[in-house]
Write a protein that holds these residues in place. Structure first.
Motif, PDB file in Angstrom:
ATOM      1  N   SER A 241     -12.618 -10.025  17.286  1.00 53.77           N
ATOM      2  CA  SER A 241     -11.474 -10.705  16.665  1.00 53.77           C
ATOM      3  C   SER A 241     -11.190 -12.072  17.288  1.00 53.77           C
ATOM      4  O   SER A 241     -10.276 -12.774  16.852  1.00 53.77           O
ATOM      5  CB  SER A 241     -10.221  -9.828  16.779  1.00 53.77           C
ATOM      6  OG  SER A 241      -9.884  -9.625  18.143  1.00 53.77           O
TER       7      SER A 241
ATOM      8  N   ASN B 234     -12.327  -8.137  10.230  1.00 52.37           N
ATOM      9  CA  ASN B 234     -12.013  -6.755  10.526  1.00 52.37           C
ATOM     10  C   ASN B 234     -12.661  -5.847   9.479  1.00 52.37           C
ATOM     11  O   ASN B 234     -12.735  -6.192   8.304  1.00 52.37           O
ATOM     12  CB  ASN B 234     -10.480  -6.609  10.492  1.00 52.37           C
ATOM     13  CG  ASN B 234     -10.002  -5.289  11.045  1.00 52.37           C
ATOM     14  OD1 ASN B 234     -10.762  -4.348  11.184  1.00 52.37           O
ATOM     15  ND2 ASN B 234      -8.734  -5.223  11.357  1.00 52.37           N
TER      16      ASN B 234
ATOM     17  N   SER C  25     -11.623  -3.142   8.027  1.00 54.76           N
ATOM     18  CA  SER C  25     -10.757  -2.740   6.920  1.00 54.76           C
ATOM     19  C   SER C  25     -10.527  -3.880   5.932  1.00 54.76           C
ATOM     20  O   SER C  25     -10.393  -3.657   4.723  1.00 54.76           O
ATOM     21  CB  SER C  25      -9.415  -2.225   7.453  1.00 54.76           C
ATOM     22  OG  SER C  25      -8.835  -3.146   8.352  1.00 54.76           O
TER      23      SER C  25
ATOM     24  N   GLN D  35      -8.702   5.215   8.353  1.00 58.20           N
ATOM     25  CA  GLN D  35      -9.811   4.637   9.101  1.00 58.20           C
ATOM     26  C   GLN D  35     -10.448   5.633  10.060  1.00 58.20           C
ATOM     27  O   GLN D  35      -9.765   6.317  10.824  1.00 58.20           O
ATOM     28  CB  GLN D  35      -9.335   3.389   9.851  1.00 58.20           C
ATOM     29  CG  GLN D  35      -8.905   2.286   8.897  1.00 58.20           C
ATOM     30  CD  GLN D  35      -8.390   1.034   9.597  1.00 58.20           C
ATOM     31  OE1 GLN D  35      -7.374   0.474   9.190  1.00 58.20           O
ATOM     32  NE2 GLN D  35      -9.085   0.575  10.623  1.00 58.20           N
TER      33      GLN D  35
ATOM     34  N   ILE E 206      -2.903   1.840  14.669  1.00 54.30           N
ATOM     35  CA  ILE E 206      -4.196   1.311  15.099  1.00 54.30           C
ATOM     36  C   ILE E 206      -3.913  -0.025  15.759  1.00 54.30           C
ATOM     37  O   ILE E 206      -3.370  -0.933  15.138  1.00 54.30           O
ATOM     38  CB  ILE E 206      -5.173   1.154  13.927  1.00 54.30           C
ATOM     39  CG1 ILE E 206      -5.425   2.521  13.257  1.00 54.30           C
ATOM     40  CG2 ILE E 206      -6.494   0.543  14.392  1.00 54.30           C
ATOM     41  CD1 ILE E 206      -6.328   2.468  12.036  1.00 54.30           C
ATOM     42  N   ASP E 207      -4.272  -0.144  17.024  1.00 49.55           N
ATOM     43  CA  ASP E 207      -3.975  -1.310  17.861  1.00 49.55           C
ATOM     44  C   ASP E 207      -2.502  -1.265  18.282  1.00 49.55           C
ATOM     45  O   ASP E 207      -1.790  -0.292  18.036  1.00 49.55           O
ATOM     46  CB  ASP E 207      -4.344  -2.617  17.153  1.00 49.55           C
ATOM     47  CG  ASP E 207      -4.845  -3.692  18.132  1.00 49.55           C
ATOM     48  OD1 ASP E 207      -4.300  -3.776  19.244  1.00 49.55           O
ATOM     49  OD2 ASP E 207      -5.761  -4.447  17.780  1.00 49.55           O
TER      50      ASP E 207
ATOM     51  N   GLU F 126      -3.467  -4.237  13.811  1.00 45.47           N
ATOM     52  CA  GLU F 126      -4.452  -3.975  12.754  1.00 45.47           C
ATOM     53  C   GLU F 126      -3.884  -4.329  11.390  1.00 45.47           C
ATOM     54  O   GLU F 126      -4.574  -4.903  10.543  1.00 45.47           O
ATOM     55  CB  GLU F 126      -4.873  -2.500  12.777  1.00 45.47           C
ATOM     56  CG  GLU F 126      -5.938  -2.117  11.767  1.00 45.47           C
ATOM     57  CD  GLU F 126      -7.345  -2.438  12.222  1.00 45.47           C
ATOM     58  OE1 GLU F 126      -8.294  -2.128  11.481  1.00 45.47           O
ATOM     59  OE2 GLU F 126      -7.518  -3.003  13.317  1.00 45.47           O
ATOM     60  N   GLU F 127      -2.638  -3.996  11.177  1.00 43.80           N
ATOM     61  CA  GLU F 127      -1.982  -4.320   9.909  1.00 43.80           C
ATOM     62  C   GLU F 127      -1.822  -5.826   9.747  1.00 43.80           C
ATOM     63  O   GLU F 127      -2.056  -6.387   8.670  1.00 43.80           O
ATOM     64  CB  GLU F 127      -0.642  -3.587   9.844  1.00 43.80           C
ATOM     65  CG  GLU F 127      -0.815  -2.080   9.721  1.00 43.80           C
ATOM     66  CD  GLU F 127       0.356  -1.249  10.183  1.00 43.80           C
ATOM     67  OE1 GLU F 127       0.305  -0.008  10.041  1.00 43.80           O
ATOM     68  OE2 GLU F 127       1.336  -1.833  10.706  1.00 43.80           O
TER      69      GLU F 127
ATOM     70  N   LYS G 169      -3.745  -8.056  11.089  1.00 42.98           N
ATOM     71  CA  LYS G 169      -5.082  -8.609  10.842  1.00 42.98           C
ATOM     72  C   LYS G 169      -5.421  -8.589   9.356  1.00 42.98           C
ATOM     73  O   LYS G 169      -5.974  -9.553   8.815  1.00 42.98           O
ATOM     74  CB  LYS G 169      -6.142  -7.805  11.608  1.00 42.98           C
ATOM     75  CG  LYS G 169      -6.141  -7.995  13.109  1.00 42.98           C
ATOM     76  CD  LYS G 169      -7.162  -7.047  13.748  1.00 42.98           C
ATOM     77  CE  LYS G 169      -7.130  -7.098  15.246  1.00 42.98           C
ATOM     78  NZ  LYS G 169      -8.068  -6.117  15.856  1.00 42.98           N
TER      79      LYS G 169
ATOM     80  N   CYS H  51      -1.876   1.073   8.394  1.00 41.66           N
ATOM     81  CA  CYS H  51      -3.209   1.468   8.844  1.00 41.66           C
ATOM     82  C   CYS H  51      -3.135   2.764   9.645  1.00 41.66           C
ATOM     83  O   CYS H  51      -2.378   2.867  10.613  1.00 41.66           O
ATOM     84  CB  CYS H  51      -3.830   0.360   9.691  1.00 41.66           C
ATOM     85  SG  CYS H  51      -4.144  -1.168   8.759  1.00 41.66           S
TER      86      CYS H  51
ATOM     87  N   ARG I 245      -5.304   6.096  11.469  1.00 39.68           N
ATOM     88  CA  ARG I 245      -6.550   6.665  11.987  1.00 39.68           C
ATOM     89  C   ARG I 245      -6.636   8.124  11.541  1.00 39.68           C
ATOM     90  O   ARG I 245      -5.655   8.884  11.670  1.00 39.68           O
ATOM     91  CB  ARG I 245      -6.574   6.587  13.508  1.00 39.68           C
ATOM     92  CG  ARG I 245      -7.921   6.943  14.119  1.00 39.68           C
ATOM     93  CD  ARG I 245      -8.956   5.858  13.888  1.00 39.68           C
ATOM     94  NE  ARG I 245      -8.696   4.666  14.705  1.00 39.68           N
ATOM     95  CZ  ARG I 245      -9.351   3.519  14.560  1.00 39.68           C
ATOM     96  NH1 ARG I 245     -10.296   3.409  13.628  1.00 39.68           N
ATOM     97  NH2 ARG I 245      -9.071   2.484  15.327  1.00 39.68           N
TER      98      ARG I 245
END
Length: 340
Positions: free
Chosen positions: A96, A129, A131, A157, A201-202, A212-213, A215, A234, A236
């Motif tokens: 990233s 990313n 996703s 994910q 996530i993250d 993550e969202e 991103k 997001c 997992r």
């Protein structure tokens, strides 16, 4: 005449996939080098029918190499990518680190291939990313037809998105459920992942979104269109490989579900599997090892004026990472370097 290609991070999940896909797609390679950290030096990895030994990235001389595919994480990339670029080797980075740099192109070849020309700014190209990559492949042809105003996406994910440690934790926790006293505590993930889903996530940001969202929002705007509004959740899930997404799209113009289905069938990189019967859709298990982004469950959303819903599945180690990087290398070779 082909290219001298480097795969950095060749012992990891994504690095190994990069080597596999370079061979499968018959990328014109004259010479290849596999790099990793010093502790992996001498490890053997496969490239087609060949076995090559991994070299220490710290000692590697980048002079004379054409293209490097990086899968080593942001910290190591920050050290080694500038060295490669300074030596004239074009870096295609899966971390990233450079995605949000305005001088570095962020590319999904089916979506924004013309951005490849901007690699000259810093000799670095960013890979999005996982996703984001599969989602924008599905959105692009629909956006061209009816202009997307807003996207609401929920992701499911797989643990491979968290690397080998994530896959091992799911495996070990699942086994531990059946052996009293062998339970495995959460380490890689925030909570138990076996037989569970985790809506994080993250790290969390001040907005309440996870990184993550964020991103997905930022990358979709950079790759596809800055005017598109995106909101993401997001999650997992206990799946080893393959990311799934439920995508709700609101358009400026009406788009009939049948026309959308026809458009997606003709779009590059997409395979539509959409039968309104039990099993008439694609799941993560079925997408593993495939190059395509699968789209199913295409239907009108009658709660908004111009809305569609769809289900999108892809192998995150392939389209979400390694495949997209190799496709960028192909694009670079065909449009710019032109040695192959």
């Amino acid at each position: 005449m082909g290219y001298k290609v480097v795969v950095a991070g060749a012992t990891g999940n994504v690095g190994r996939e990069m080597l596999n896909i370079l061979s499968e797609r018959m990328f014109p390679v004259d010479e290849i080098a596999a790099l990793a950290s010093r502790r992996s030096q001498g490890t053997e990895v496969s490239f087609g029918d060949k076995t090559i030994k991994v070299k220490d990235i710290e000692q590697f001389d980048w002079t004379g190499w054409d293209i490097a595919l990086f899968a080593i994480g942001s910290d190591a990339t920050k050290i080694h990518a500038p060295k490669a670029a300074a030596a004239g080797c074009v870096v295609i980075d899966n971390s990233s680190l450079y995605r949000y740099d305005p001088d570095i192109p962020l590319i999904v070849p089916e979506v924004n291939p013309d951005a490849i020309q901007d690699y000259r700014n810093k000799m670095i190209i960013a890979n999005p990313n996982c996703s984001t990559a599969q989602m924008v492949v599905a959105l692009k042809p629909l956006h061209d037809r009816a202009r997307i105003k807003r996207v609401v996406v929920s992701t499911y994910q797989s643990v491979s998105g968290a690397g080998k440690e994530g896959m091992d934790e799911l495996w070990d926790q699942t086994k531990g459920m059946y052996v009293p006293g062998q339970e495995v505590a959460a380490k890689k993930f925030q909570k138990q992942i076996a037989f569970n889903v985790i809506p994080q996530i993250d790290v969390f940001l001040d907005s309440g979104d996870t990184k993550e969202e964020w991103k997905m929002v930022a990358e979709t705007k950079k790759i596809l269109d800055p005017a598109i509004k995106v909101t993401a959740t997001c999650v997992r899930v206990p799946v080893f490989v393959g990311h799934s997404e439920s995508i709700n799209i609101e358009f400026e113009d009406f788009l009939d579900e049948d026309e959308a289905r026809d458009i997606l069938r003709e779009a590059p990189g997409i395979l539509v599997v959409d039968k309104r019967e039990p099993g008439g859709y694609t799941t993560p298990v079925e997408c593993v090892g495939d190059f395509a982004t699968f789209v199913s469950r295409i239907r009108q959303d009658v709660t908004v004026e111009n809305g569609l819903n769809l289900w999108c599945v892809s192998d995150n180690l392939r389209k979400g990472a390694a495949l997209n990087a190799v496709q960028i290398a192909e694009l670079l070779g065909n449009r710019v370097l032109k040695k192959g």
